[in-house]
Design an enzyme around this catalytic site. Structure first.
Site, PDB file in Angstrom:
ATOM      1  N   GLU A 155      75.689  -4.905 108.864  1.00  0.00           N
ATOM      2  CA  GLU A 155      76.645  -5.841 109.455  1.00  0.00           C
ATOM      3  C   GLU A 155      77.665  -5.036 110.255  1.00  0.00           C
ATOM      4  O   GLU A 155      78.373  -4.200 109.683  1.00  0.00           O
ATOM      5  CB  GLU A 155      77.383  -6.605 108.363  1.00  0.00           C
ATOM      6  CG  GLU A 155      76.518  -7.550 107.558  1.00  0.00           C
ATOM      7  CD  GLU A 155      77.329  -8.307 106.508  1.00  0.00           C
ATOM      8  OE1 GLU A 155      77.227  -9.539 106.459  1.00  0.00           O
ATOM      9  OE2 GLU A 155      78.065  -7.667 105.739  1.00  0.00           O
TER      10      GLU A 155
ATOM     11  N   ASP B  10      75.874  -3.608 103.873  1.00  0.00           N
ATOM     12  CA  ASP B  10      76.885  -4.652 103.862  1.00  0.00           C
ATOM     13  C   ASP B  10      78.167  -4.125 104.511  1.00  0.00           C
ATOM     14  O   ASP B  10      78.570  -2.985 104.254  1.00  0.00           O
ATOM     15  CB  ASP B  10      77.146  -5.044 102.403  1.00  0.00           C
ATOM     16  CG  ASP B  10      78.015  -6.269 102.294  1.00  0.00           C
ATOM     17  OD1 ASP B  10      77.567  -7.343 102.725  1.00  0.00           O
ATOM     18  OD2 ASP B  10      79.143  -6.156 101.782  1.00  0.00           O
TER      19      ASP B  10
END
Ligand code: CA
Length: 655
Positions: A360, A331
């Site tokens: 990400e 993340d």
């Protein structure tokens, strides 16, 4: 109170490189070590239970070299709970769970002493991890543990609903369609990526029957599991054993398990275990010495500080080894520094087979670390072995995610083709395409995680209900299927959200006084929305079985044809050729090697288009229903409105 002016200097003198922090068992004793160089005292507290006033004893710890505090118990301490109390300036005391704890009591307040070897289910050692030679061979399915089975339509037994154990049961059905584990097998995905299953903060585990929900991006204890997914959050062994059963069952069915990890911030700031252990060490600070907020969640961790870097690496190695995981999804990876990300890649490569790793390539706010040091997507060439979510292909196919009315290639945007073509070619440089670096950002197709729907933002079907509301339902289904064909057949690694394959929607009830329109009746940020919004309603699979069958056919097509899974930039350059159709939005390309020729054609228009096949005899490998037709054809072919077609050359036919 604690000020460190230069962290790299500080780390030189104080960082500890042993791998024995936390609690370690020996035959006849248990050793505790914790790192806190500026503490004036550290104490080990032993408890009978995971919460409440049941202290057994408090034992002072002794300062060894390099800020490590130490104590040993002269017995094999099991089934006991523990915390550390850190004292600073001889007066302030903070009690907290050990950041290295492997197990914890209810709501993650206290560590739990357990010999992890004794939590393995029968046959655990003998169940191998599935082999995945390249990220390009993976088809990842993103699932939230609760969403998967909480609705009665899942067919899961009441005691399994919303829990790890729902993934371990075969034979569940909604009427005549498969649900649960059987659904995963039928769809043909290779990996399940679970939304956070480490211990997160915002669901009260002591109230299993209270209406509560969270995605889990609110980390509390990275090395412990979330209790609300277990059959008994008060029994620290239950979550461990049941999660291992989940992994074991999926492995037995050839499906890998990827864990979503959120090392970029912690839910609590001043109250977090990191901050209490050593204030202001584990987080980045801004110019004024305050905690910075690159995550948008109140703080951001400092992967460039030696002891947080070490923490991340050891935590990942522990989780991967103990739970036999097959990969990690990071993340807000853009908040971690590039050096750490590459070190993690090296560590995960040491596993056999190597673990998948992607994340990400963006942040949730501005970070004080210089942008050339961060694992941002625009620094992608500096960490080419790590995958990145491909927002370029996502937005080109369905339109921008932040404006629900924005349209994409499938919903009528006639300018999306240029970005889309680069995405189809694995986001690597290709001689036929305009090679602007920001668009051709991938070192190899293996770096591109292609997707058009994830837990964030609208589902594809909800997005279409807004931006393509003037089209009929039948046309929107065509758009959905065309979108699926584009990203599943694109070079790279496809990523699908649970239920996307049968038109998942996240319905929302507008608040009082809110206008009721196409935007307010769907949820674009359902992180703490109720089950009614988030859960999978498996009746929708029965209702949209044609869409499901189409996704299934695409996955099978991809897995059966290596040409859709090219490994390198050079392969794509040599084996992928775009046709000039006279219309940039009418995309057609050829994939060819010594054995096979495949031609994919995409028609985004509401009327049919004609395409002239090159010389030779072909057959329809995939039509708009996902079906194959072995009847030989050639020459002019019709591509139905808003659809994809794939043709395969009949071997040895050259006229
Ligand atoms: Ca929790």
């Amino acid at each position: 109170m604690i000020r460190i002016s230069n962290y790299s200097e500080f780390d030189k003198y104080h960082a500890y490189d042993g791998n024995d922090l936390g609690a370690v068992y020996f035959a006849d004793r248990t050793v505790f070590k914790t790192w806190s160089p500026y503490a004036t005292g550290v104490y080990l507290n032993l408890y009978l239970d995971g919460e409440g006033a049941n202290l057994i004893e408090t034992v002072p710890m002794e300062l060894m070299s390099r800020g490590v505090w130490y104590v040993e118990l002269m017995y094999h301490a099991e089934d006991i709970y523990y915390t550390f109390t850190y004292e600073f300036d001889n007066r302030k005391r903070f009690e907290t769970i050990d950041i290295y704890a492997h197990a914890c009591g209810v709501n993650g307040q206290r560590g739990y002493l357990v010999d992890m070897k004794r939590t393995d289910p029968p046959g655990w050692e003998e169940t191998p991890r599935p082999v995945c030679a390249s990220p390009c061979d993976a088809v990842v399915y993103e699932c939230h543990v609760r969403d998967f089975s909480i609705d009665a339509s899942s067919g899961a037994a009441p005691g399994d609903r919303g829990r790890f154990t729902a993934f371990t049961k075969e034979g569940t059905r909604y009427h005549n369609v498969t649900t649960g584990l059987d659904h995963l097998k039928e769809l043909g995905i290779t990996h399940v990526q679970l939304l956070p299953v480490f211990d997160y903060a915002t669901v009260d585990e002591s109230k299993p029957y209270k209406a509560q929900y969270n995605w889990g991006y609110d980390p509390m204890n990275y090395n412990c599991l979330e209790g609300s997914y277990s059959s008994d959050a008060f029994d620290p062994r239950a979550r461990i054993r049941e999660f291992k059963q989940l992994v074991q069952t999926l492995h037995r069915n050839g499906i890998g398990v990827i864990m979503d990890v959120v090392y970029n911030h912690t839910y609590y700031t001043e109250e977090s275990a990191f901050q209490k252990s050593f204030p202001n060490y584990y987080y980045r600070l801004d110019r004024n010495g305050r905690l910075s907020n690159g995550s948008g969640c109140g703080n951001e961790t400092a992967s460039e500080h030696a002891m947080y870097r070490k923490y991340m690496i050891e935590s990942l190695k522990f989780l991967a080894t103990e739970y036999k995981l097959d990969g990690f999804r990071f993340d807000l990876m853009g908040l971690h520094d590039i050096e750490t990300v590459n070190m993690i890649r090296d560590e995960l490569n040491k596993f056999d087979p190597p673990l998948l790793m992607y994340g990400e390539g963006w942040t949730g706010g501005e970070s004080p670390l210089p942008s050339d040091k961060l694992a941002y997507k625009w620094n992608s060439y500096s960490f080419g072995r790590v995958g990145l979510f491909n927002d370029n292909i996502r937005d080109a196919i369905k339109g921008g995610t932040f404006n629900p009315y924005d349209i994409g290639y499938i919903s009528g945007n006639r300018n999306a083709w240029a970005v889309l073509r680069r995405g189809l070619a694995g986001s690597v440089k290709h001689w036929q395409l305009n090679n602007a670096q920001e668009a051709c950002w991938a070192v190899s197709p293996a770096q591109a995680v292609n997707y058009i729907e994830a837990h964030d933002n609208h589902t594809l079907w909800d997005k279409l209900s807004v931006c393509a509301k003037h089209f009929s339902r039948e046309e929107r289904i065509r758009m959905d299927k065309l979108g699926a064909a584009l990203f599943i057949l694109a070079q790279g690694m496809p990523f699908i959200q649970l239920g996307q394959d049968f038109l998942r929607s996240k319905p929302r009830v507008p608040k009082e006084g809110e206008p009721v329109n196409e935007v307010t009746v769907v949820d674009h940020n359902s992180y703490n929305s109720p089950d009614s919004t988030n859960s999978i309603k498996w009746n929708e699979k029965a209702e949209n079985i044609d869409v499901f069958n189409y996704y299934k056919a695409l996955i099978r097509l991809r897995r059966n044809n290596p040409l859709f899974r090219m490994r390198t930039k050079e392969d794509v350059e040599h084996h992928m050729f775009f046709y000039d159709t006279g219309d940039s939005s009418f995309i057609a390309y050829r994939l060819q090697d010594q054995n096979d020729t495949l031609i994919a054609v995409f028609n985004p228009y509401i009327d049919e288009r004609h395409f002239l096949l090159p010389e030779g005899r072909f057959y329809i490998r995939l039509n708009e229903q996902g079906k194959m037709n072995k009847f030989p054809i050639g020459g002019d072919v019709v591509i139905p409105p808003i659809s994809a077609m794939v043709f395969k050359k009949i071997r040895g036919s050259n006229s």
